[in-house]
Design a protein around this motif. Structure first.
Motif, PDB file in Angstrom:
ATOM      1  N   TYR B  28      68.424  80.376  63.037  1.00 28.64           N
ATOM      2  CA  TYR B  28      68.846  80.429  61.630  1.00 28.64           C
ATOM      3  C   TYR B  28      69.495  79.112  61.217  1.00 28.64           C
ATOM      4  CZ  TYR B  28      71.832  81.594  57.649  1.00 28.64           C
ATOM      5  OH  TYR B  28      72.479  81.573  56.437  1.00 28.64           O
ATOM      6  N   PHE B  29      70.404  78.614  62.049  1.00 27.48           N
ATOM      7  CA  PHE B  29      71.100  77.374  61.691  1.00 27.48           C
ATOM      8  C   PHE B  29      70.182  76.155  61.831  1.00 27.48           C
ATOM      9  CE2 PHE B  29      75.133  79.773  62.537  1.00 27.48           C
ATOM     10  CZ  PHE B  29      75.580  79.710  61.228  1.00 27.48           C
ATOM     11  N   THR B  30      69.191  76.239  62.715  1.00 24.77           N
ATOM     12  CA  THR B  30      68.204  75.157  62.784  1.00 24.77           C
ATOM     13  C   THR B  30      67.473  75.057  61.452  1.00 24.77           C
ATOM     14  OG1 THR B  30      67.931  75.462  65.165  1.00 24.77           O
ATOM     15  CG2 THR B  30      66.149  74.323  64.011  1.00 24.77           C
ATOM     16  N   GLY B  31      67.141  76.231  60.896  1.00 26.69           N
ATOM     17  CA  GLY B  31      66.496  76.241  59.584  1.00 26.69           C
ATOM     18  C   GLY B  31      67.419  75.766  58.479  1.00 26.69           C
ATOM     19  N   ARG B  32      68.696  76.153  58.562  1.00 28.43           N
ATOM     20  CA  ARG B  32      69.641  75.763  57.509  1.00 28.43           C
ATOM     21  C   ARG B  32      69.949  74.273  57.546  1.00 28.43           C
ATOM     22  NH1 ARG B  32      73.314  79.183  54.945  1.00 28.43           N
ATOM     23  NH2 ARG B  32      73.940  77.244  53.958  1.00 28.43           N
ATOM     24  N   THR B  33      70.155  73.733  58.737  1.00 30.19           N
ATOM     25  CA  THR B  33      70.666  72.364  58.832  1.00 30.19           C
ATOM     26  C   THR B  33      69.597  71.343  59.188  1.00 30.19           C
ATOM     27  OG1 THR B  33      71.164  72.507  61.199  1.00 30.19           O
ATOM     28  CG2 THR B  33      72.860  73.297  59.683  1.00 30.19           C
ATOM     29  N   ALA B  34      68.471  71.789  59.740  1.00 31.73           N
ATOM     30  CA  ALA B  34      67.422  70.881  60.237  1.00 31.73           C
ATOM     31  C   ALA B  34      67.999  69.912  61.262  1.00 31.73           C
ATOM     32  CB  ALA B  34      66.758  70.119  59.091  1.00 31.73           C
ATOM     33  N   ASP B  35      69.046  70.340  61.943  1.00 29.01           N
ATOM     34  CA  ASP B  35      69.700  69.475  62.929  1.00 29.01           C
ATOM     35  C   ASP B  35      70.130  70.337  64.115  1.00 29.01           C
ATOM     36  OD1 ASP B  35      71.137  66.799  63.555  1.00 29.01           O
ATOM     37  OD2 ASP B  35      72.699  68.320  63.789  1.00 29.01           O
ATOM     38  N   ARG B  36      69.592  69.990  65.284  1.00 34.31           N
ATOM     39  CA  ARG B  36      69.785  70.828  66.460  1.00 34.31           C
ATOM     40  C   ARG B  36      71.261  70.911  66.875  1.00 34.31           C
ATOM     41  NH1 ARG B  36      69.676  69.579  71.412  1.00 34.31           N
ATOM     42  NH2 ARG B  36      69.165  71.076  73.016  1.00 34.31           N
ATOM     43  N   GLN B  37      71.966  69.777  66.832  1.00 34.27           N
ATOM     44  CA  GLN B  37      73.351  69.765  67.289  1.00 34.27           C
ATOM     45  C   GLN B  37      74.261  70.515  66.319  1.00 34.27           C
ATOM     46  OE1 GLN B  37      74.290  68.877  70.366  1.00 34.27           O
ATOM     47  NE2 GLN B  37      76.168  69.926  69.712  1.00 34.27           N
ATOM     48  N   SER B  38      74.028  70.318  65.035  1.00 32.81           N
ATOM     49  CA  SER B  38      74.814  71.073  64.048  1.00 32.81           C
ATOM     50  C   SER B  38      74.567  72.563  64.226  1.00 32.81           C
ATOM     51  CB  SER B  38      74.425  70.663  62.627  1.00 32.81           C
ATOM     52  OG  SER B  38      74.803  69.339  62.386  1.00 32.81           O
ATOM     53  N   GLN B 120      58.266  67.501  61.145  1.00 31.92           N
ATOM     54  CA  GLN B 120      58.579  66.783  59.899  1.00 31.92           C
ATOM     55  C   GLN B 120      58.207  67.622  58.676  1.00 31.92           C
ATOM     56  OE1 GLN B 120      56.327  63.276  60.632  1.00 31.92           O
ATOM     57  NE2 GLN B 120      57.698  62.611  62.277  1.00 31.92           N
ATOM     58  N   ALA B 121      57.084  68.325  58.793  1.00 30.81           N
ATOM     59  CA  ALA B 121      56.674  69.177  57.660  1.00 30.81           C
ATOM     60  C   ALA B 121      57.658  70.324  57.478  1.00 30.81           C
ATOM     61  CB  ALA B 121      55.263  69.712  57.906  1.00 30.81           C
ATOM     62  N   ILE B 122      58.177  70.868  58.580  1.00 31.82           N
ATOM     63  CA  ILE B 122      59.176  71.937  58.485  1.00 31.82           C
ATOM     64  C   ILE B 122      60.447  71.408  57.820  1.00 31.82           C
ATOM     65  CG2 ILE B 122      60.722  73.398  59.864  1.00 31.82           C
ATOM     66  CD1 ILE B 122      58.360  73.750  61.837  1.00 31.82           C
ATOM     67  N   ALA B 123      60.839  70.185  58.177  1.00 31.64           N
ATOM     68  CA  ALA B 123      62.048  69.598  57.581  1.00 31.64           C
ATOM     69  C   ALA B 123      61.899  69.437  56.072  1.00 31.64           C
ATOM     70  CB  ALA B 123      62.352  68.254  58.237  1.00 31.64           C
ATOM     71  N   ARG B 124      60.662  69.286  55.602  1.00 34.54           N
ATOM     72  CA  ARG B 124      60.438  69.081  54.160  1.00 34.54           C
ATOM     73  C   ARG B 124      60.268  70.404  53.394  1.00 34.54           C
ATOM     74  NH1 ARG B 124      57.052  64.778  55.981  1.00 34.54           N
ATOM     75  NH2 ARG B 124      55.240  66.132  55.757  1.00 34.54           N
ATOM     76  N   LEU B 125      60.161  71.508  54.120  1.00 37.68           N
ATOM     77  CA  LEU B 125      59.989  72.804  53.434  1.00 37.68           C
ATOM     78  C   LEU B 125      61.233  73.138  52.615  1.00 37.68           C
ATOM     79  CD1 LEU B 125      58.521  75.051  56.305  1.00 37.68           C
ATOM     80  CD2 LEU B 125      57.301  74.266  54.265  1.00 37.68           C
ATOM     81  N   PRO B 126      61.078  73.912  51.537  1.00 37.99           N
ATOM     82  CA  PRO B 126      62.258  74.446  50.854  1.00 37.99           C
ATOM     83  C   PRO B 126      63.113  75.242  51.842  1.00 37.99           C
ATOM     84  CG  PRO B 126      60.278  74.861  49.574  1.00 37.99           C
ATOM     85  CD  PRO B 126      59.814  74.330  50.894  1.00 37.99           C
ATOM     86  N   GLN B 128      64.745  78.036  51.977  1.00 36.32           N
ATOM     87  CA  GLN B 128      64.498  79.460  52.255  1.00 36.32           C
ATOM     88  C   GLN B 128      63.278  79.646  53.151  1.00 36.32           C
ATOM     89  OE1 GLN B 128      64.285  81.107  48.314  1.00 36.32           O
ATOM     90  NE2 GLN B 128      66.431  81.749  48.364  1.00 36.32           N
ATOM     91  N   GLN B 129      62.248  78.860  52.905  1.00 36.60           N
ATOM     92  CA  GLN B 129      61.048  78.955  53.758  1.00 36.60           C
ATOM     93  C   GLN B 129      61.355  78.444  55.162  1.00 36.60           C
ATOM     94  OE1 GLN B 129      57.464  77.237  52.048  1.00 36.60           O
ATOM     95  NE2 GLN B 129      58.115  77.828  49.996  1.00 36.60           N
ATOM     96  N   ARG B 130      62.124  77.347  55.221  1.00 33.99           N
ATOM     97  CA  ARG B 130      62.437  76.753  56.535  1.00 33.99           C
ATOM     98  C   ARG B 130      63.265  77.720  57.380  1.00 33.99           C
ATOM     99  NH1 ARG B 130      64.731  72.065  54.822  1.00 33.99           N
ATOM    100  NH2 ARG B 130      66.830  72.840  55.122  1.00 33.99           N
ATOM    101  N   VAL B 131      64.264  78.352  56.753  1.00 29.47           N
ATOM    102  CA  VAL B 131      65.115  79.295  57.490  1.00 29.47           C
ATOM    103  C   VAL B 131      64.281  80.480  57.972  1.00 29.47           C
ATOM    104  CG1 VAL B 131      67.000  80.954  57.222  1.00 29.47           C
ATOM    105  CG2 VAL B 131      67.248  78.637  56.323  1.00 29.47           C
ATOM    106  N   THR B 132      63.457  81.007  57.094  1.00 27.80           N
ATOM    107  CA  THR B 132      62.644  82.178  57.449  1.00 27.80           C
ATOM    108  C   THR B 132      61.680  81.840  58.580  1.00 27.80           C
ATOM    109  OG1 THR B 132      62.771  82.856  55.139  1.00 27.80           O
ATOM    110  CG2 THR B 132      61.146  83.957  56.491  1.00 27.80           C
ATOM    111  N   LEU B 133      61.036  80.680  58.458  1.00 28.25           N
ATOM    112  CA  LEU B 133      60.089  80.274  59.501  1.00 28.25           C
ATOM    113  C   LEU B 133      60.803  80.059  60.836  1.00 28.25           C
ATOM    114  CD1 LEU B 133      57.002  79.331  59.801  1.00 28.25           C
ATOM    115  CD2 LEU B 133      57.988  77.045  59.870  1.00 28.25           C
ATOM    116  N   ALA B 134      61.950  79.398  60.789  1.00 29.02           N
ATOM    117  CA  ALA B 134      62.689  79.140  62.031  1.00 29.02           C
ATOM    118  C   ALA B 134      63.101  80.446  62.700  1.00 29.02           C
ATOM    119  CB  ALA B 134      63.915  78.281  61.738  1.00 29.02           C
ATOM    120  N   MET B 135      63.536  81.417  61.901  1.00 31.48           N
ATOM    121  CA  MET B 135      63.950  82.698  62.478  1.00 31.48           C
ATOM    122  C   MET B 135      62.760  83.439  63.078  1.00 31.48           C
ATOM    123  SD  MET B 135      66.722  83.904  59.625  1.00 31.48           S
ATOM    124  CE  MET B 135      67.378  85.317  60.499  1.00 31.48           C
TER     125      MET B 135
END
Lengths: 74, 182
Positions: B28-38, B120-126, B128-135
């Motif tokens: 979830y946080f990977t999707g929110r922040t697009a940053d593994r450490q955060s 990179q394409a995931i990082a550019r997603l909106p 909500q889509q990025r969080v959902t996809l990551a989860m």
């Protein structure tokens, strides 16, 4: 590679490693904050009720003393 | 179930929750922040709160424990430092995406490049889509589980996943055939 393969590889690259997860777990259960909250059913010690009476009396005395006119030396 | 005897019982109960939900929370946080450490830092913050409120969480039925944990995750504030790191990470990813295409390489390198293109394409997603996809992908949750965790209808989750996959497929098509961009 299909999109699913690419996504699986991406997921593996961003997933939290087990070693890092274990370190997080240890930090949480060994942290001072965690230790202080490990017995939530035990209420924190309260001040003795007489503390407020002593404090009030001392505070009032200091207020009165501080508002007395300063004696001018003769 | 809300009280514990020895401290080890408490720790064992926390370990069960941690192991059951840590992958999904980190995803979830990977999707929110697009940053593994955060994402790792925020995951730790969430589970510290779980540990501090363990009695509350364990008193809940299993299906509501995940909802409680994700409510904490959603409410957790992202401070300015993390936000800056996120921004920097996203900008770096976008800069890489604009770089010139590399020379022809071996199959293994091409596979790694495709994964990078997907990242990179995931990082550019909106978001909500990025969080959902990551989860769904990194967190291994079903659409129904994501819906319960995010508090949205399952149909919305499926729609976001569909949009995200379409965007990623288009990004891979452009990578496979750069002439499509021209």
């Amino acid at each position: 590679m299909s999109l699913d393969d690419d996504l699986a590889a991406w997921a593996a690259s961003v997933r939290l490693p087990d070693t890092e997860a274990a370190a997080i777990f240890e930090r949480i259960v060994r942290s001072p904050a965690a230790a202080s909250s490990s017995s939530p059913s035990v209420l924190p010690a309260r001040l003795d009720p007489s503390w407020w009476r002593h404090f009030s009396a001392g505070f009032a005395a200091r207020m009165v003393a501080s508002n007395r006119p300063v004696r001018v030396a003769a | 179930m809300g009280t514990f005897g020895p401290a080890m019982d408490r720790e064992a109960e926390f370990r069960r929750l941690f192991e059951a939900h840590r992958i999904a929370v980190h995803a979830y946080f990977t999707g929110r922040t697009a940053d593994r450490q955060s994402a790792a830092d925020l995951t730790q913050d969430v589970f510290l709160r779980v540990w501090q409120r363990l009695d509350t969480v364990t008193d809940l039925p299993d299906e509501r424990q995940r909802a409680w944990i994700f409510t904490v995750a959603r409410n957790l504030s992202v401070d300015a430092h993390r936000h800056q790191r996120t921004q920097a990470g996203t900008e770096q990813a976008l800069a890489l995406a604009r770089a010139d295409p590399p020379p022809p390489a071996s199959a293994a390198v091409i596979d790694a490049e495709r994964v990078a293109v997907v990242g990179q394409a995931i990082a550019r997603l909106p978001e909500q889509q990025r969080v959902t996809l990551a989860m769904a992908i990194a967190g291994q949750l079903t659409s129904a589980e994501i819906a319960a965790a995010l508090g949205v209808p399952a149909g919305t989750v499926r729609y976001r996943l569909s949009l995200a996959r379409r965007a990623l497929a288009a990004a891979l098509d452009r990578y496979d055939d750069p002439r499509e961009d021209q």
